[in-house]
Design an enzyme around this catalytic site. Structure first.
Site, PDB file in Angstrom:
ATOM      1  N   ILE A  93      14.288 -22.992 -23.889  1.00 56.83           N
ATOM      2  CA  ILE A  93      15.270 -23.464 -22.916  1.00 56.83           C
ATOM      3  C   ILE A  93      15.460 -24.937 -23.265  1.00 56.83           C
ATOM      4  CG2 ILE A  93      13.388 -23.812 -21.220  1.00 56.83           C
ATOM      5  CD1 ILE A  93      15.405 -23.513 -18.972  1.00 56.83           C
ATOM      6  N   SER A  94      16.713 -25.371 -23.407  1.00 55.72           N
ATOM      7  CA  SER A  94      16.989 -26.730 -23.876  1.00 55.72           C
ATOM      8  C   SER A  94      16.497 -27.788 -22.894  1.00 55.72           C
ATOM      9  CB  SER A  94      18.492 -26.911 -24.097  1.00 55.72           C
ATOM     10  OG  SER A  94      18.959 -25.972 -25.034  1.00 55.72           O
ATOM     11  N   GLN A  95      16.282 -28.989 -23.430  1.00 54.78           N
ATOM     12  CA  GLN A  95      15.919 -30.145 -22.615  1.00 54.78           C
ATOM     13  C   GLN A  95      17.019 -30.383 -21.557  1.00 54.78           C
ATOM     14  OE1 GLN A  95      16.770 -33.664 -24.757  1.00 54.78           O
ATOM     15  NE2 GLN A  95      15.281 -34.941 -23.683  1.00 54.78           N
TER      16      GLN A  95
END
Ligand code: SAH
Length: 217
Positions: free
Chosen positions: A64-66
């Site tokens: 899950i992206s930053q």
């Protein structure tokens, strides 16, 4: 979307310290980041890290992206509320949920069916009605519903796939990380009066876009 009060303090702090402090200005993006409960998009064992300043594992070697990256990419799309948006790389479904609060309809593709299944559960439980998820090779886009006002690719591509530019509407915006498998530059492609304009933003690191118009594996 139904309101979730859990972890609200951490969510507000994330937005203040990671999103606003780094220069995100679009109020609609800021409000969406305050609302979507990021912890629900990771496994329970990561709940306590869900509002920290980094990506987290979601299984299948994907992440899950930053939070800041999600906000920055979304801001570049300049959504006003009535757009049709295509996302490539559903992953956890977190970015999908942010987009769904900011436009009228989101189509999102992932190549890993297990991730799509989990993401669907999550967005359904949160009450989203404007999200359409499928499993497939998103490097080819999703021609059935094209053209899109916005296309967001959340995996790193070796180059900008022509098929995606073709599926972009007049005045549409395509945001895509382009580079090698270890680091990329976030690119914006705009279509205006039939012409294509490209602009480079900042460096980033995404998992590879694997597919016909991506990396071959
Ligand atoms: N936006 C997601 C990012 C997930 S990581 C999130 O924040 O949770 C990138 C995702 O892209 C992975 O789930 C991976 O399976 C997917 N992906 C990679 N290549 C793809 C392709 N050709 N088509 C669709 N999805 C792809």
């Amino acid at each position: 979307m139904i309101e979730v009060k859990e972890w609200i303090f951490e969510r507000e702090r994330m937005v203040k310290e990671q999103i606003i402090a780094r220069g995100i200005k679009d109020n609609r993006v800021i409000e969406a980041m305050k609302k979507v409960p990021r912890h629900l998009f990771v496994d329970k064992t990561y709940y306590h890290q869900a509002y920290n300043d980094y990506p987290l594992p979601i299984g299948h070697d994907q992440t899950i992206s930053q939070p800041y990256m999600v906000a920055a990419m979304t801001e570049i799309l300049e959504l006003k509320g009535n757009e049709k948006v295509l996302e490539i790389g559903t992953g956890s479904g977190y970015q999908t949920a942010i987009l769904a609060l900011l436009c009228s309809k989101v189509y999102s593709i992932d190549r890993i069916s297990e991730l799509t299944r989990k993401a669907r559960l999550k967005v359904d439980n949160l009450g989203f009605k404007n999200i359409n998820l499928i499993v497939g090779d998103g490097s080819l886009g999703w021609p059935d519903y094209a053209p899109y006002t916005g296309i967001l690719v959340t995996a790193g591509a070796p180059e900008i796939p022509n098929t995606l530019i073709e599926q972009l509407d007049e005045n549409g915006r395509l945001v895509i990380p382009v580079g090698n498998e270890f680091s990329q530059i976030l690119n914006l492609v705009k279509k205006h009066k039939g012409r294509i304009y490209r602009k480079e933003f900042f460096g980033c690191t995404f998992v590879p876009l694997i597919g016909k118009s991506g990396w071959h594996k």
